[in-house]
Design a protein around this motif. Structure first.
Motif, mmCIF file in Angstrom:
data_model
loop_
_atom_site.group_PDB
_atom_site.id
_atom_site.type_symbol
_atom_site.label_atom_id
_atom_site.label_comp_id
_atom_site.label_asym_id
_atom_site.label_seq_id
_atom_site.Cartn_x
_atom_site.Cartn_y
_atom_site.Cartn_z
ATOM 1 N N THR A 1 28.747 -29.723 -44.895
ATOM 2 C CA THR A 1 27.987 -28.678 -44.196
ATOM 3 C C THR A 1 28.362 -28.627 -42.721
ATOM 4 O O THR A 1 28.581 -27.544 -42.152
ATOM 5 C CB THR A 1 26.483 -28.935 -44.346
ATOM 6 O OG1 THR A 1 26.131 -28.950 -45.724
ATOM 7 C CG2 THR A 1 25.669 -27.863 -43.644
ATOM 8 N N ILE A 2 28.464 -29.799 -42.086
ATOM 9 C CA ILE A 2 28.849 -29.861 -40.663
ATOM 10 C C ILE A 2 30.273 -29.334 -40.476
ATOM 11 O O ILE A 2 30.540 -28.527 -39.572
ATOM 12 C CB ILE A 2 28.721 -31.308 -40.152
ATOM 13 C CG1 ILE A 2 27.260 -31.759 -40.195
ATOM 14 C CG2 ILE A 2 29.272 -31.432 -38.734
ATOM 15 C CD1 ILE A 2 27.052 -33.220 -39.870
ATOM 16 N N ALA A 3 31.174 -29.789 -41.330
ATOM 17 C CA ALA A 3 32.568 -29.344 -41.220
ATOM 18 C C ALA A 3 32.682 -27.840 -41.450
ATOM 19 O O ALA A 3 33.407 -27.137 -40.725
ATOM 20 C CB ALA A 3 33.430 -30.104 -42.227
ATOM 21 N N LEU A 4 31.938 -27.329 -42.452
ATOM 22 C CA LEU A 4 31.976 -25.896 -42.743
ATOM 23 C C LEU A 4 31.420 -25.081 -41.576
ATOM 24 O O LEU A 4 31.942 -24.001 -41.232
ATOM 25 C CB LEU A 4 31.185 -25.603 -44.008
ATOM 26 C CG LEU A 4 31.143 -24.143 -44.471
ATOM 27 C CD1 LEU A 4 32.555 -23.652 -44.779
ATOM 28 C CD2 LEU A 4 30.242 -23.999 -45.690
ATOM 29 N N VAL B 1 23.464 -23.816 -43.797
ATOM 30 C CA VAL B 1 22.714 -24.936 -44.380
ATOM 31 C C VAL B 1 21.985 -24.494 -45.637
ATOM 32 O O VAL B 1 22.012 -25.173 -46.678
ATOM 33 C CB VAL B 1 21.720 -25.514 -43.349
ATOM 34 C CG1 VAL B 1 20.770 -26.498 -44.026
ATOM 35 C CG2 VAL B 1 22.462 -26.202 -42.216
ATOM 36 N N LEU B 2 21.311 -23.334 -45.572
ATOM 37 C CA LEU B 2 20.586 -22.850 -46.741
ATOM 38 C C LEU B 2 21.515 -22.589 -47.921
ATOM 39 O O LEU B 2 21.219 -22.969 -49.063
ATOM 40 C CB LEU B 2 19.824 -21.562 -46.390
ATOM 41 C CG LEU B 2 18.549 -21.750 -45.563
ATOM 42 C CD1 LEU B 2 17.925 -20.401 -45.241
ATOM 43 C CD2 LEU B 2 17.540 -22.626 -46.304
ATOM 44 N N SER B 3 22.635 -21.920 -47.636
ATOM 45 C CA SER B 3 23.572 -21.644 -48.724
ATOM 46 C C SER B 3 24.139 -22.934 -49.306
ATOM 47 O O SER B 3 24.270 -23.073 -50.531
ATOM 48 C CB SER B 3 24.706 -20.750 -48.226
ATOM 49 O OG SER B 3 25.429 -21.386 -47.178
ATOM 50 N N GLU C 1 22.135 -20.530 -34.087
ATOM 51 C CA GLU C 1 21.002 -21.012 -34.890
ATOM 52 C C GLU C 1 20.921 -20.272 -36.219
ATOM 53 O O GLU C 1 20.780 -20.864 -37.281
ATOM 54 C CB GLU C 1 19.693 -20.846 -34.117
ATOM 55 C CG GLU C 1 19.542 -21.726 -32.894
ATOM 56 C CD GLU C 1 20.287 -21.186 -31.681
ATOM 57 O OE1 GLU C 1 20.859 -20.082 -31.792
ATOM 58 O OE2 GLU C 1 20.321 -21.882 -30.650
ATOM 59 N N ASP C 2 21.032 -18.939 -36.139
ATOM 60 C CA ASP C 2 21.005 -18.153 -37.374
ATOM 61 C C ASP C 2 22.191 -18.489 -38.265
ATOM 62 O O ASP C 2 22.080 -18.563 -39.488
ATOM 63 C CB ASP C 2 21.026 -16.659 -37.036
ATOM 64 C CG ASP C 2 19.788 -16.236 -36.248
ATOM 65 O OD1 ASP C 2 18.771 -16.961 -36.346
ATOM 66 O OD2 ASP C 2 19.849 -15.223 -35.551
#
Length: 417
Positions: free
Chosen positions: A27-30, A132-134, A125-126
């Protein structure tokens, strides 16, 4: 001792932890990779817009400004281009928004121009929340599917191992029934099954040999001991012997009796270990205690008092019940002062016997060990209390010892709850 974890839970926990770490890292890398790609795309849009404006000016077309998105101004001198972030008020959202600003200076048709283009930047942020949600949804669904698939697959894979483990738990030396082990197409499980079969067969064979050897030795010892005893009796009865010979023969007879007793008790222990006492009846221990007390009183071996608060009825082998009571009373007589009273108290679920003692035992934890004697002065086999403990373990009774107020107390709790 730390709590043990089942193999499936252990592997599933490892799978989940590994998946969680990978999900967070991905997630961080993406996030950073996508942000980098969007910034590049945004800058390409700025460069493309600038090229279109420049071509229009070269063609002599009039390019109007659309602040704050596009501004074209004539300037006196050329400067270096500038690429930066800036904050501009957005009237549609009624808030300050982040823009990417590209400002370049060009000389076109003999005039100096400053071309400034701005594009709104997607809010981090958005953007982060969306990623993160996806990712959570995608990885969550993947985890649920893979977890149950992995667990069910592992259960199927390890099923032969678990079944063979259950068979090993039920393995008994006294049973001649073969182990019903499950074959597996996994090489290691198949090898384990073969080794278990080989090992259990060898253990059973060794056990049977040892059992037969013990029984044979016990049986064969009885005959020579009886012959020696008979010959000693003949010597005493058939000829006159002096006092020294009488003392020696008496000592030999005592040793023979000790050997007989030792042989008998070892045989009892062996039979208990081999689960050969299979008779189970409702035994009246109160009656057995009363009979033993009367028998010892008749022999005038010691003073005894039995107080019964209720009838003590236990389900067990009658022969072992006799041995249990006899060994506890004999032990109390052996270590008691002849002038002191041995007290026995029984109720519907327990038995307590106490005898006088000058001091507490030095090693009470070893009291029920085989061949343990607190002192060499005591002429005993060291097996009486070991047999008591073995009988109690067989029927899940609880035997205990304590020393209080100059008395040794042996207690047996017959309640198995």
């Amino acid at each position: 001792m730390s709590n043990k974890v089942r193999l499936i839970k252990k592997t599933s926990r490892t799978f989940l932890l590994t998946g969680l770490v990978l999900a967070v890292l991905s997630t961080i890398a993406l996030f950073f990779y996508t942000k980098y790609q969007l910034e590049n795309e945004l800058e390409e849009v700025l460069y493309s817009t600038e090229a279109r404006v420049e071509n229009a000016l070269k063609s002599g077309k009039t390019v109007g400004s659309l602040p704050p998105i596009l501004e074209v101004n004539e300037v006196k001198s050329l400067k270096d281009r500038v690429l930066k972030d800036t904050v501009i008020y957005d009237p549609s959202q009624q808030e300050m928004e982040l823009f990417r600003e590209y400002s370049n200076y060009r000389k076109i048709n003999g005039k100096n121009y400053q071309i400034t283009i701005r594009e709104m930047v997607v809010e981090s942020e958005d953007f982060l929340i969306a990623i993160v949600l996806s990712n959570v949804i995608i990885f969550g669904l993947a985890f649920v599917f893979l977890f149950y698939f992995n667990t069910s697959r592992n259960l199927q894979l390890w099923q032969p191992f678990f079944k063979n483990l259950e068979q090993m738990k039920r393995f008994s030396l006294s049973s001649k029934a073969p182990l019903e082990l499950v074959e597996s197409d996994v090489l290691e499980f198949s090898e384990l099954k073969n080794e278990i079969t080989t090992l259990t067969n060898k253990v059973r064979a060794d056990y049977e040999n040892l059992k037969q050897f013990t029984e044979d030795v016990s049986h064969e010892m009885q005959t020579p001991l009886a012959i020696i005893q008979a010959k000693l009796d003949n010597i005493i009865n058939s000829q006159e012997i002096n006092e020294v010979q009488f003392i020696q023969i008496t000592s030999i007879q005592k040793d023979i009796q000790k050997l007989k007793q030792l042989n008998k008790r070892i045989t009892i222990l062996t039979k208990i270990d081999n689960n050969q006492f299979v008779t189970v009846e409702n035994v009246n221990l109160t009656e057995i205690i009363n009979n033993k007390v009367e028998s010892f009183k008749e022999l005038k071996m010691s003073k005894m008092l039995h107080a019964s608060n209720d009838m003590l009825n236990i389900t067990m082998d009658p022969y072992l019940a006799e041995i249990l009571i006899n060994n506890l009373i004999s032990n109390a007589i052996k270590h008691n002062n002849s002038e002191e009273v041995i007290t026995i108290v029984s109720d519907k679920s327990s038995f307590v016997i106490s005898n006088f003692g000058e001091k507490a035992l030095e090693h009470p934890s070893k009291l029920f060990h085989r061949f343990y004697r607190e002192s060499n002065e005591t002429k005993s086999t060291g097996l009486g209390l070991a047999i008591v403990k073995k009988i109690c373990d067989l029927y899940q009774f609880k035997v205990s010892y304590k020393f209080e107020k100059m008395h040794h107390f042996f207690s047996v709790n017959f309640s198995t709850k």
